[in-house]
Design an enzyme around this catalytic site. Structure first.
Site, PDB file in Angstrom:
ATOM      1  N   GLU A 286       0.798  -1.227   0.000  1.00 47.14           N
ATOM      2  CA  GLU A 286       0.000   0.000   0.000  1.00 47.14           C
ATOM      3  C   GLU A 286       0.834   1.281   0.000  1.00 47.14           C
ATOM      4  O   GLU A 286       0.524   2.213   0.731  1.00 47.14           O
ATOM      5  CB  GLU A 286      -0.932  -0.024   1.215  1.00 47.14           C
ATOM      6  CG  GLU A 286      -0.246   0.044   2.599  1.00 47.14           C
ATOM      7  CD  GLU A 286       0.131  -1.295   3.190  1.00 47.14           C
ATOM      8  OE1 GLU A 286       0.375  -2.251   2.422  1.00 47.14           O
ATOM      9  OE2 GLU A 286       0.195  -1.390   4.431  1.00 47.14           O
ATOM     10  N   HIS A 310      -8.139  -3.831  -1.414  1.00 45.43           N
ATOM     11  CA  HIS A 310      -7.381  -3.968  -0.166  1.00 45.43           C
ATOM     12  C   HIS A 310      -6.315  -2.869  -0.049  1.00 45.43           C
ATOM     13  O   HIS A 310      -6.261  -2.150   0.958  1.00 45.43           O
ATOM     14  CB  HIS A 310      -6.738  -5.357  -0.104  1.00 45.43           C
ATOM     15  CG  HIS A 310      -5.914  -5.594   1.119  1.00 45.43           C
ATOM     16  ND1 HIS A 310      -6.408  -6.250   2.239  1.00 45.43           N
ATOM     17  CD2 HIS A 310      -4.648  -5.261   1.423  1.00 45.43           C
ATOM     18  CE1 HIS A 310      -5.463  -6.299   3.159  1.00 45.43           C
ATOM     19  NE2 HIS A 310      -4.368  -5.704   2.691  1.00 45.43           N
ATOM     20  N   GLU A 311      -5.490  -2.744  -1.064  1.00 42.93           N
ATOM     21  CA  GLU A 311      -4.398  -1.752  -0.963  1.00 42.93           C
ATOM     22  C   GLU A 311      -4.956  -0.333  -0.922  1.00 42.93           C
ATOM     23  O   GLU A 311      -4.423   0.527  -0.223  1.00 42.93           O
ATOM     24  CB  GLU A 311      -3.400  -1.926  -2.113  1.00 42.93           C
ATOM     25  CG  GLU A 311      -2.791  -3.332  -2.247  1.00 42.93           C
ATOM     26  CD  GLU A 311      -2.262  -3.927  -0.953  1.00 42.93           C
ATOM     27  OE1 GLU A 311      -1.901  -3.184  -0.021  1.00 42.93           O
ATOM     28  OE2 GLU A 311      -2.227  -5.181  -0.861  1.00 42.93           O
ATOM     29  N   HIS A 314      -6.064   0.574   2.554  1.00 44.57           N
ATOM     30  CA  HIS A 314      -4.961   0.972   3.435  1.00 44.57           C
ATOM     31  C   HIS A 314      -4.729   2.487   3.426  1.00 44.57           C
ATOM     32  O   HIS A 314      -4.074   3.015   4.328  1.00 44.57           O
ATOM     33  CB  HIS A 314      -3.657   0.293   2.999  1.00 44.57           C
ATOM     34  CG  HIS A 314      -3.412  -1.056   3.615  1.00 44.57           C
ATOM     35  ND1 HIS A 314      -3.410  -1.270   4.981  1.00 44.57           N
ATOM     36  CD2 HIS A 314      -3.115  -2.254   3.040  1.00 44.57           C
ATOM     37  CE1 HIS A 314      -3.127  -2.549   5.211  1.00 44.57           C
ATOM     38  NE2 HIS A 314      -2.954  -3.170   4.055  1.00 44.57           N
ATOM     39  N   GLU A 333      -4.034  -4.476   9.225  1.00 44.63           N
ATOM     40  CA  GLU A 333      -4.517  -5.478   8.271  1.00 44.63           C
ATOM     41  C   GLU A 333      -5.956  -5.942   8.516  1.00 44.63           C
ATOM     42  O   GLU A 333      -6.697  -6.150   7.565  1.00 44.63           O
ATOM     43  CB  GLU A 333      -3.559  -6.668   8.215  1.00 44.63           C
ATOM     44  CG  GLU A 333      -2.146  -6.305   7.720  1.00 44.63           C
ATOM     45  CD  GLU A 333      -2.107  -5.701   6.310  1.00 44.63           C
ATOM     46  OE1 GLU A 333      -3.082  -5.852   5.548  1.00 44.63           O
ATOM     47  OE2 GLU A 333      -1.079  -5.062   5.980  1.00 44.63           O
ATOM     48  N   ASP A 388       7.918  -9.866  10.482  1.00 44.46           N
ATOM     49  CA  ASP A 388       7.309 -10.657   9.423  1.00 44.46           C
ATOM     50  C   ASP A 388       6.533 -11.857   9.964  1.00 44.46           C
ATOM     51  O   ASP A 388       5.584 -12.322   9.346  1.00 44.46           O
ATOM     52  CB  ASP A 388       8.432 -11.203   8.526  1.00 44.46           C
ATOM     53  CG  ASP A 388       8.254 -10.754   7.100  1.00 44.46           C
ATOM     54  OD1 ASP A 388       7.740  -9.638   6.904  1.00 44.46           O
ATOM     55  OD2 ASP A 388       8.635 -11.519   6.195  1.00 44.46           O
ATOM     56  N   TYR A 396      -4.906 -10.491   9.796  1.00 49.91           N
ATOM     57  CA  TYR A 396      -5.791 -10.194   8.670  1.00 49.91           C
ATOM     58  C   TYR A 396      -7.232 -10.631   8.937  1.00 49.91           C
ATOM     59  O   TYR A 396      -8.159  -9.841   8.875  1.00 49.91           O
ATOM     60  CB  TYR A 396      -5.301 -10.913   7.403  1.00 49.91           C
ATOM     61  CG  TYR A 396      -4.079 -10.289   6.777  1.00 49.91           C
ATOM     62  CD1 TYR A 396      -2.811 -10.547   7.282  1.00 49.91           C
ATOM     63  CD2 TYR A 396      -4.183  -9.442   5.680  1.00 49.91           C
ATOM     64  CE1 TYR A 396      -1.678  -9.984   6.703  1.00 49.91           C
ATOM     65  CE2 TYR A 396      -3.057  -8.875   5.092  1.00 49.91           C
ATOM     66  CZ  TYR A 396      -1.811  -9.153   5.613  1.00 49.91           C
ATOM     67  OH  TYR A 396      -0.697  -8.590   5.049  1.00 49.91           O
TER      68      TYR A 396
HETATM   69  N1  BES Z   1       0.929  -4.402   3.757  1.00 51.29           N
HETATM   70  C1  BES Z   1       0.674  -5.687   3.234  1.00 51.29           C
HETATM   71  C2  BES Z   1       1.921  -6.405   2.790  1.00 51.29           C
HETATM   72  C3  BES Z   1       2.969  -6.596   3.871  1.00 51.29           C
HETATM   73  C4  BES Z   1       2.634  -6.921   5.166  1.00 51.29           C
HETATM   74  C5  BES Z   1       4.297  -6.475   3.546  1.00 51.29           C
HETATM   75  C6  BES Z   1       3.621  -7.089   6.131  1.00 51.29           C
HETATM   76  C7  BES Z   1       5.274  -6.640   4.502  1.00 51.29           C
HETATM   77  C8  BES Z   1       4.939  -6.947   5.805  1.00 51.29           C
HETATM   78  C9  BES Z   1      -0.317  -5.641   2.061  1.00 51.29           C
HETATM   79  O1  BES Z   1      -1.313  -4.693   2.226  1.00 51.29           O
HETATM   80  C10 BES Z   1      -1.029  -6.967   2.010  1.00 51.29           C
HETATM   81  O2  BES Z   1      -1.685  -7.291   2.957  1.00 51.29           O
HETATM   82  N2  BES Z   1      -0.897  -7.698   0.909  1.00 51.29           N
HETATM   83  C11 BES Z   1      -1.531  -8.969   0.709  1.00 51.29           C
HETATM   84  C12 BES Z   1      -2.734  -8.851  -0.180  1.00 51.29           C
HETATM   85  C13 BES Z   1      -4.041  -8.725   0.469  1.00 51.29           C
HETATM   86  C14 BES Z   1      -5.161  -8.765  -0.559  1.00 51.29           C
HETATM   87  C15 BES Z   1      -4.320  -9.659   1.606  1.00 51.29           C
HETATM   88  C16 BES Z   1      -0.566  -9.878  -0.005  1.00 51.29           C
HETATM   89  O3  BES Z   1       0.433  -9.388  -0.510  1.00 51.29           O
HETATM   90  O4  BES Z   1      -0.821 -11.063  -0.072  1.00 51.29           O
HETATM   91 ZN    ZN Z   2      -2.681  -5.259   3.728  1.00 57.90          ZN
END
Ligand code: BES
Ligand code: ZN
Length: 614
Positions: A286, A310-311, A314, A333, A388, A396
């Protein structure tokens, strides 16, 4: 005796108190001390060198003294080569601390004595190394069009410090500006105001006027073209991707409108999306004003655009109101999954969004059985761990169902008004779980046991129910198949020609515990052509079954899938499944040897762990 005894005790007591005091100010996952000196603005002046795989130049930080007795600025760095630090004409003393395996090194800078008349601008000359974890340097062959090199960053959660010396904590916000020099045939874009055309000089200037946390610093450099989608939205990607990208994202402007209608004005002016080369390790990121996205959502039928919702969401949950620490990750999330679902419902209807919710719930239930109990609380404890680790279905999807439960409890009207006010009141601030719960209790008379959700394991009994006739039919189809009906029969009696990606995901996931035979796999493949699907979500689910059943005709497809894209969500379960058998592990390692150089560090460090390599 008594004296020699007393002094050490006093000294111990005193140093103990001091240490407690220090500890109270320490932030998880950062060496920064924003309570003493805080960064308000960052200016980056960098040149991008593809030959050396290096960013080199300077970061100038405008800082504000919070504690006037402290003349030290503490920053986060990891693998940066610091050349010099100065303030105006004066060189400043600085030192890099001991390397911490998770956090990198603190950069401590001795500041000039506090002077109320002068704002401090601290210039740090530095360069990155080829191994900088946030950066992925792609050769032309690793891009879609194979003509030019490509660079992109991924800063969340704590990788900003691998390309910018900064206070790398979501508790600090700064504005930023940048001047980036790239090879003349390429274009640079950032999470900021962006160019829409290349310029001959290769020099691009950026400005982000709204204060953001460091994990939203982002840059991409490549042979990029821009195409407008709506009055304030557009898409960037390599030339050959442009038409498909534009088509897939046709609903973007409607999504922005739906989001604003729900929870208030969009505060970032433009909303653009960039499709990165297929090694991007996430579905989406995002980055403000410019979502970074994987090309694996270009399904050709707009079935995977929930990721854009989703993005975009954010832009409120996360980018406006930001989790204070990574232990509060669900505030980013969980809220965003909830908001994403509301956008999807507004545009595509409840029946559609309930299918998404069902898939979400199934995924959550499966993952809950695998996680350590403590990791299933919404409020995480990631002390001394990689943040991470918090990226699980708990933040989520348990987060989503918590908020959905509250919505159902108090009613949508009251709930929406509450959320809208929450975003407005705490805009451009960070928020803790406790802060949110307090605000919730003060403003919504929910009378609900919040602790059972936030500070306890698993999924409480009052988790909302998801009803979807569509997916109930799909589950029945899967049962019929397992009961002996042929794939052809399923195809005709359930009219599978009309099924969406989500129907197929549900269908395939129903077989995860079924031990399909080779004959059954063959029947499914012959009729539904799963091995030839161009849809990444369906391909992923199918290949998982391929590994489980040892269905050899699709092994080549498995190899191409693992070597042609680097999205961790798709790689991790497949490598994990392969690693379950001795023979599978050998094959996994063979494939990985070829694939690894093409993965971003975020993905390769996860797969390294699974296969026990490096
Ligand atoms: N912000 C996250 C990606 C992220 C989280 C990167 C933690 C590094 C550390 C992003 O918004 C996200 O949640 N992406 C998901 C997609 C979403 C539709 C659930 C993904 O990449 O799978
Ligand atoms: Zn996200």
């Amino acid at each position: 005796m008594s004296i020699t005894f007393r002094i050490p005790v006093l000294a111990l007591l005193f140093s103990g108190l001091l240490r407690m005091d220090l500890a109270a100010q320490e932030l998880p996952h950062s060496f920064a001390r924003p309570d003493q000196v805080v960064v308000k603005h960052l200016h980056l002046d960098l040149s991008v060198d593809f030959e050396e795989k290096q960013l080199a130049g300077a970061a100038t930080l405008t800082v504000e003294r919070r504690d006037k007795t402290v003349n030290q600025l503490r920053l986060d760095t990891r693998g940066l080569d610091i050349e010099a630090v100065s303030c105006g004409e004066a060189e400043l003393d600085w030192a890099l601390g001991e390397e911490d395996a998770q956090l990198g090194k603190a950069l401590t800078i001795n500041l000039p004595k506090y002077d109320s008349l002068r704002s401090d601008r601290i210039k740090i000359e530095y360069a990155t190394r080829p191994s900088a974890e946030a950066l992925q340097w792609l050769t032309p062959e690793q891009t879609t069009d194979k003509q030019y090199p490509f660079l992109f960053t991924q800063s969340q959660a704590i990788l900003a410090r691998t390309w910018v010396p900064c206070q790398d904590t979501p508790a600090v916000r700064m504005t930023y500006s940048a001047k980036i020099k790239v090879p003349a045939e390429l274009m640079a874009v950032m999470s900021a105001s962006n160019p829409q055309e290349k310029n001959a000089s290769g020099i691009y200037k950026f400005e982000m006027k709204q204060p953001i946390p460091s994990y939203l610093l982002a840059m991409a450099v490549g042979d990029l073209q821009f195409r407008e989608l709506g009055p304030r939205s557009g898409v960037y990607c390599e030339p050959s991707v442009l038409r498909r990208a534009e088509w897939e994202l046709a609903d973007t402007e409607r999504m922005i409108e739906a989001a604003e209608e729900l929870y208030g004005e969009y505060r970032w002016e433009r909303y653009d999306v960039i499709f990165l080369p297929s090694s991007f390790p996430f579905g989406g990121m995002e980055n403000p004003r410019l979502t970074f996205a994987t090309p694996t959502i270009l399904a050709g039928d707009r079935s995977l655009v929930a990721l854009i919702a989703h993005e975009l969401a954010h832009s409120w949950s996360g980018n406006l109101v930001t989790n204070s620490t990574w232990n509060d990750f669900w505030l980013n999330e969980g809220f965003t999954v909830y908001f994403e679902q509301r956008i999807m419902e507004a545009i595509y209807g409840r029946q559609y969004s309930e299918m998404l919710a069902r898939l979400t719930l199934d995924g959550l239930l499966a993952e809950l059985t695998e996680l350590d109990e403590r990791d299933t609380w919404l409020k995480l404890d990631l002390a001394n761990r990689n943040p991470d680790d918090g990226m699980t279905a708990v933040a989520y999807d348990k987060g989503y169902f918590f908020l959905r439960m509250l919505e159902e409890e108090v009613g949508r009207e009251k709930w929406d008004a509450f959320i809208k006010r929450y975003f407005r009141k705490f805009a451009f601030q960070s928020m803790t779980t406790e802060g949110f719960l307090q605000y919730l209790e003060a403003n919504l008379d929910a009378g609900i046991n919040l602790k059972a959700w936030v500070y306890s394991a698993g999924l409480p009994d009052n988790c909302p129910e998801v009803k979807t006739d569509e997916l109930a039919k799909v589950a029945q189809a899967a049962k019929d198949f397992l009961g002996g009906q042929s794939a052809e029969r399923i195809q005709s009696s359930y009219e599978t020609a009309d099924w969406t990606t989500h129907h197929w995901n549900h269908f395939l996931r129903s077989f995860k515990t079924a031990d399909l035979s080779i004959a059954q796999m063959q029947d499914l493949d012959a009729v539904f052509k799963f091995s030839r699907s161009g849809n990444s979500e369906i391909t992923h689910d199918w290949l998982w079954l391929v590994i489980a059943a040892e269905y050899k005709p699709a092994y080549l497809r498995l190899e191409t899938f693992l070597t042609s894209q680097g999205r961790r969500k798709f790689l991790q379960p497949l490598y994990q499944k392969l690693a379950e058998t001795e023979e599978g592990l050998i094959r996994a390692k063979e494939i990985y040897t070829i694939a690894r150089p093409g993965y971003h560090s975020v993905s390769s460090s996860t797969i390294d762990g699974i296969l026990g390599v490096e």
